[in-house]
Structures are given as structure tokens and as C-alpha cells.
Design an enzyme around this catalytic site. Structure first.
Site: not given
Length: 305
Positions: A161-162, A181, A206-207, A209, A217, A247, A249
Site C-alpha cells: 500500500r506504499r 499540477c 492540485r489544480s 485547467d 492528463n 477550473h 477560465y
């Protein structure tokens, strides 16, 4: 309709209809003309893609799978932080005069760390007689980078699990031209009803577009799962994509509305060159895609920097 289309359309509708606007806030991104780049955002988006059912390329428009794969291999295989090693220009805005993006992405992947539980037998099982190219030995201790550690564990400790990678290194964020990102992958292996091992993964971001990068991605990390599964004697399972800040834009909203109103098509057929059994031998040309019917591209998408 591709199931990835369903997921993408519902995510975009949710962001536009129930998301939070950042207009008026102090934001870092800006448009090339200097105007602040505001977004409509949604916190904590989680999308699940079953790679055993179909490859998660949207058909609303074409995702450039070989280019997406090339960027993934730039990070995971070539472990580079220089745009001159990349066959596209998507990182040009963040590179310095020498082409470097600083201690980011591939740079973090190639750093070797001390692991006290690695054995020579395990190295032989994972990499064969060439294992010495994958480790540094100091005082009888083994140092290995994160990618090779994943391969080592998938072949020696598949139910661990690592099995995790991270490129969000707080000690060196100040030396990165852009903080990562998509910053972490967690791999998890399950056993199927036919006793075959199934490789699953969680991609943490984390973020994002959504217009410019979402399916890009998803596809590149799906390809990574396919590749690692093949070289480790497994089959692809689920890819779970967790986005802290998904998000759209402000200048992308009309483009997204037009995009998600388009007709959709069945998912393309996807496979890899079955002759490749070494992760470091894959190239984008080892991707085999057929029956990829899709809508037209959106040209000249404005990119916030």
C-alpha cells in the site's frame, strides 16, 4: 458515446452551474495581455475511469495521444526538466533561456533516494542483469529513483500500500519554474477473478485547467498505467483522478459550452506494442489507436500563464 465524454460533460456542467467564481480575487494567473485570468472552479472533483472497459479519450474533440504520451515519458522515462528533450512546445512559456523548467517534474523523478528494504534478488527480478543501471550503491546501501522504485515494488511487492510517487517537494519549490499540477501517483494492485493481477492508480492534481488539460492528463496517465501493467505482467484496472481545484477560465467558458454540446462517438480502440517488456523501451510510436472518431479541434485556445 465514450464514457470519458459522459464524465467530461457532467464535470463541465457542474463547474459552470454550481462552481465558485474567482472574479475580483487576487489571482496569480494572467492572460498574455496582462489581464487577470479569473476562473469558475469546483473543489474536490473525483473522476473514475475503468481502463478494463475502454480507453478514456473524449470524442468531443481529438486528444493528441502521442503528444500526451511524449510529455508523460519526458517526465517518467527520460526524467527530464528541459524542453529540448520534449517534442512539443507546451512548456515553452515556463522555460528559462537554456530550456530548463528548474527542479520540477522530471528532475524530481530522477533523484535517487535511500531505500533500506531493497535486495539484490529483488533487483534481479525487477530489472534482470542490467539492474546496476537502476541503482546507486553506497556502503552496501541501495539508492533508487521513484520510477524504478515503482517498478521494483510492482514486481516484488505488488500488494504493498506504499507504491507512491510525489514530485511536490517543498524544499525545492522555489527552484521550480512552475510548481507541479499533477503531483502524485498512488498505485494499488488487486487480484481479478481469473487470478490475473490488476493495476489501479490514483492521480492527484492540485489544480487543473479543464479545457486545456483535463483529458490530456487523463489519457497520459492512463497510458502510463497501461505501460506499467504490461511490463509488470498485469492488466490495467481503474484510474481515479482527484482534482483539488478543477477550473474553467473566464475566456474558456463559451468554448466549453460549445464543446459539450457536440455529438459524441464510441471510445477508440487502444493497445500497446506487445513486444515491449521494458518500460524504458517504450516510445509514443508503440501506441496503437484505431477507430478514433471525434469532433473538430478548438484552435488557438488562450492559455493563462
Amino acid at each position: 458515446m465514450s464514457k470519458a465524454d459522459d464524465i467530461f460533460i457532467e464535470m463541465c456542467k457542474s463547474i459552470i452551474e454550481t462552481g465558485t467564481s474567482t472574479k475580483g480575487e487576487k489571482v496569480r494567473p494572467h492572460w498574455p495581455d496582462g489581464t487577470s485570468a479569473y476562473t469558475i472552479k469546483k473543489f474536490g472533483v473525483v473522476n473514475r475511469y475503468d481502463l478494463s472497459e475502454e480507453f478514456p479519450a473524449i470524442t468531443l474533440r481529438r486528444t493528441a495521444l502521442k503528444s500526451a504520451c511524449d510529455e508523460m515519458l519526458w517526465i517518467w522515462q527520460r526524467k527530464s526538466n528541459n524542453i529540448h528533450d520534449l517534442n512539443s512546445h507546451i512548456w515553452d512559456e515556463w522555460a528559462d533561456e537554456n530550456g530548463s523548467i528548474g527542479k520540477a517534474y522530471g528532475y524530481q523523478m530522477k533523484q535517487r533516494h535511500l531505500y533500506t528494504d531493497i535486495t539484490e534478488d529483488g533487483l534481479l527480478h525487477a530489472f534482470g542483469d542490467s539492474y546496476e543501471t537502476h541503482v546507486t550503491v553506497k556502503d552496501g546501501k541501495f539508492y533508487m529513483d521513484q520510477v524504478d522504485r515503482v517498478i521494483y515494488d510492482l514486481k516484488n511487492n505488488p500488494f504493498s500500500r506504499r507504491i507512491i510517487t510525489t514530485i511536490y517537494n517543498p524544499a525545492e519549490l522555489w527552484e521550480m519554474r512552475l510548481q507541479p499540477c499533477a503531483y502524485s501517483m498512488t498505485f494499488n494492485v488487486t487480484e481479478g477473478k481469473d487470478s490475473r493481477l490488476i493495476l489501479n492508480a490514483v492521480l492527484n492534481q492540485r489544480s487543473q485547467d479543464v479545457l486545456a488539460a483535463n483529458n490530456w492528463n487523463v489519457c497520459q496517465y492512463a497510458i502510463l498505467v497501461y505501460m506499467l501493467a504490461q511490463v509488470c505482467g498485469m492488466v490495467p484496472g481503474e484510474l481515479v483522478h482527484v482534482i483539488a481545484d478543477a477550473h474553467i477560465y473566464d475566456r474558456h467558458v463559451p468554448l466549453i459550452k460549445e464543446l459539450i454540446s457536440r455529438p459524441t462517438y464510441p471510445a477508440p480502440h487502444f493497445s500497446l506494442n506487445p513486444e515491449i517488456h521494458d518500460f524504458y523501451s517504450f516510445t509514443p510510436d508503440d501506441i496503437i489507436v484505431s477507430d478514433y472518431e471525434h469532433g473538430p479541434q478548438i484552435k488557438d485556445i488562450p492559455i493563462a500563464i
